[in-house]
Design an enzyme around this catalytic site. Structure first.
Site, short mmCIF file in Angstrom:
data_model
loop_
_atom_site.label_atom_id
_atom_site.label_comp_id
_atom_site.label_asym_id
_atom_site.label_seq_id
_atom_site.Cartn_x
_atom_site.Cartn_y
_atom_site.Cartn_z
N GLU A 57 -2.59 -10.94 5.21
CA GLU A 57 -2.17 -11.87 4.19
C GLU A 57 -3.36 -11.90 2.97
O GLU A 57 -3.23 -11.59 2.05
CB GLU A 57 -1.56 -13.19 4.23
CG GLU A 57 -0.40 -13.13 5.45
CD GLU A 57 -0.70 -13.47 6.50
OE1 GLU A 57 -1.69 -12.74 7.17
OE2 GLU A 57 -0.09 -14.48 7.14
N CYS A 88 -3.34 -18.98 5.43
CA CYS A 88 -2.94 -17.80 4.61
C CYS A 88 -1.96 -18.70 3.63
O CYS A 88 -1.79 -18.25 2.35
CB CYS A 88 -2.23 -16.76 5.57
SG CYS A 88 -3.50 -15.95 6.47
#
Length: 167
Positions: A57, A88
């Protein structure tokens, strides 16, 4: 079988996760779209880069920001094969990503409802979440990877293995 757009993009993220597994990385893949078009595809590189923050991510967010020339990803959708962790999820909030689509839930570290839901906290931005897209395939990829990893002997590393040579 006619796949939805979310399933098509998650299948692309799963392809990225398979690339990660081939490198010995935890098999997590990500796809970031901008106005519905694929902008970035990537996968975990923590072991390869020896960097704790090299999650799929974060790599997708960083690459998208570089390509677009800005940090506000307000027209993006992030597809990721595993529910985002706290790090993330924080980056997703800070990048202003309006929607996150994930595959497998993570009951130990997931921050989109698996363990907690950081997107429900009244931060300045609260992304929409769609979970469970191609979850069985994503979970199977993770399960197979970790089962295989447990079967292989791993050498114990000492701190000196990580230290620069003395002069």
């Amino acid at each position: 079988m006619d796949l939805s757009r979310d399933e098509q993009l998650m299948a692309l993220a799963l392809d990225e996760a398979k690339k990660a597994a081939q490198l010995g990385e935890t098999p997590v893949g990500a796809v970031l779209t901008w106005d519905g078009e694929v902008l970035v595809t990537t996968h975990n590189l923590r072991e390869t880069n020896r960097v704790a923050t090299a999650h799929a991510e974060l790599l997708a967010i960083e690459q998208a920001c570089r390509k677009l020339g800005g940090w506000r990803l307000h027209r993006a959708v992030l597809y990721v094969t595993l529910e985002p962790c706290p790090m993330c999820a924080g980056a997703i909030i800070n990048a202003r990503i309006p929607r996150v689509v994930y595959g497998a839930s993570d009951k130990k570290a997931g921050c989109c409802g698996g363990l907690v839901n950081l997107f429900e906290v009244p931060f300045n931005h609260q992304p929409e979440i769609t979970g469970g897209v191609l979850a069985e395939q994503a979970q199977q990829l993770l399960s197979d990877f970790f089962a295989d990893l447990r079967r292989k002997p791993r050498p114990r590393r000492k701190l000196r293995d990580f230290m620069p040579p003395e002069k």
